[in-house]
Design an enzyme around this catalytic site. Structure first.
Site, PDB file in Angstrom:
ATOM      1  CB  CYS A  38      -0.899   0.040   1.239  1.00 34.72           C
ATOM      2  SG  CYS A  38      -1.866  -1.446   1.538  1.00 34.72           S
ATOM      3  CB  CYS A  42      -3.603   2.577   2.216  1.00 31.79           C
ATOM      4  SG  CYS A  42      -4.760   1.221   1.860  1.00 31.79           S
ATOM      5  CB  CYS A  69      -3.500  -2.211  -1.547  1.00 24.78           C
ATOM      6  SG  CYS A  69      -5.005  -1.784  -0.656  1.00 24.78           S
ATOM      7  CB  CYS A  72      -4.262   2.767  -1.436  1.00 27.99           C
ATOM      8  SG  CYS A  72      -2.979   1.476  -1.343  1.00 27.99           S
TER       9      CYS A  72
END
Length: 351
Positions: A38, A42, A69, A72
């Site tokens: 991330c 995030c 991820c 994000c």
């Protein structure tokens, strides 16, 4: 690079907990229990410190086996400039010949430290150095357009031609008169789903398109300047604008073939290899052996591989479509995960 310095890890973890957007681009955090990575801002639930690793770049996290991820979207958003950077650049572009001091930045609610960190990460220079280069580039552009040397020097804040020439020699290695005789390579930073890239173009066409963290980038730029007899400046022209538009269409699945003018200096053999790369159809692959055979020399596999590696225009000259004879993915300057992503992307949007 995996970050191991404990004070840095502690600072980055606090930034992660605070969802501090000013750290976006400074690091990515990989969660060992989920296998994802991330960016600092995030919104997902925060992992425990003992369950994370911090990496300097997206490429490092991909190499370590982590995937992006879905909350994000780090490959899309990590390279986007945060609000304070956009605001600082807007101020600079509004009055490009006026120096923004740290105190003035603070008065406008902008953190000089955050700006310094972001510009060091993405341009390998401070924001103050970036400002200075921006003014130099503007002066060079004016000189190239035919503006009088004295007018350019005075308008750039210098009281004499000697001071202006000294500044140019310190930064570019050439005087104002020499700069007028040299060519110009403009360079612009682009945001892509695979991370930021630099696109460079001469007056004749695009001469470089590379991911910003490529280790050989500085060497490639120096070689381009030597071969083209030109100076690299942070600017744009019609070729970089076309490249940005067409690259965006490619990533959106709306373009399968690029229509860009290219200026790619190299040996005759390298240019033949690069031309053969452009003939590999979208969403298809060829082996190094097949490429050598198409060039009429089945024994030149290693030479073809070296020429592929010397390609400075990623994606547009699609060296990512060349694989090993056994069908395995082999070396790619942008990283094998990016190569895998590009091939899967083309398969998804092939006719």
């Amino acid at each position: 690079m995996k970050i191991t310095d404990q004070p840095t890890i502690a600072r980055y973890y606090q930034a992660l907990l605070a969802r501090d957007a000013s750290y976006v681009g400074s690091f990515v955090v990989a969660v060992k229990t989920t296998g994802i990575f991330c960016i600092a801002s995030c919104r997902a639930r925060k992992p425990k410190l003992e369950n994370v690793d911090f990496y300097s770049t997206i490429k490092d996290a991909l190499y370590a086996g982590y995937r992006p991820c879905k909350v994000c979207c780090p490959t899309e958003n990590a390279s986007a400039a945060p609000a304070l950077v956009r605001q600082a650049l807007a101020l600079l572009k509004a009055e490009p010949k006026r120096r923004l001091s740290d105190s003035e930045l603070r008065q406008r609610g902008l953190s000089p430290a955050s700006l310094r960190r972001w510009f060091q990460q993405h341009y390998q220079m401070t924001f103050q150095s970036f400002q200075r280069m921006y003014r130099v580039n503007l002066a060079l552009t004016e000189l190239k357009s035919g503006r009088a040397l004295l007018d350019t020097a005075l308008d750039s804040g210098y009281q004499s031609l000697s001071g202006f020439n000294y500044m140019l020699r310190q930064i570019t290695g050439a005087s104002a008169t020499q700069q007028q005789e040299r060519g110009m390579i403009v360079m612009k930073r682009l945001t892509t789903p695979l991370g930021p890239m630099f696109v460079c173009a001469s007056e004749r066409g695009v001469c470089l398109l590379e991911f910003v963290e490529r280790r050989a980038l500085e060497t490639e730029l120096a070689e381009l300047q030597r071969r083209l007899g030109a100076t690299v400046v942070a600017a744009e022209n019609t070729h970089t604008e076309a490249a940005e538009q067409q690259l965006g269409e490619y990533f959106a699945g709306q373009r399968q073939r690029f229509e860009l003018a290219l200026d790619t200096p190299g040996t005759e053999f390298q240019r033949r290899v690069w031309q053969t790369l452009t003939e590999i159809p979208y969403a298809q692959t060829r082996s190094y052996q097949q490429q050598a055979e198409r060039l009429g020399n089945a024994q030149a596999v290693r030479a073809v591989a070296r020429a592929n590696g010397a390609n400075r225009v990623a994606i547009v000259i699609p060296c990512h479509r060349v694989i090993g004879k056994d069908g395995q993915l082999t070396g790619y300057a942008g990283g094998l995960e990016r190569k895998r992503w590009l091939l899967a992307h083309e398969q998804q949007f092939s006719d």
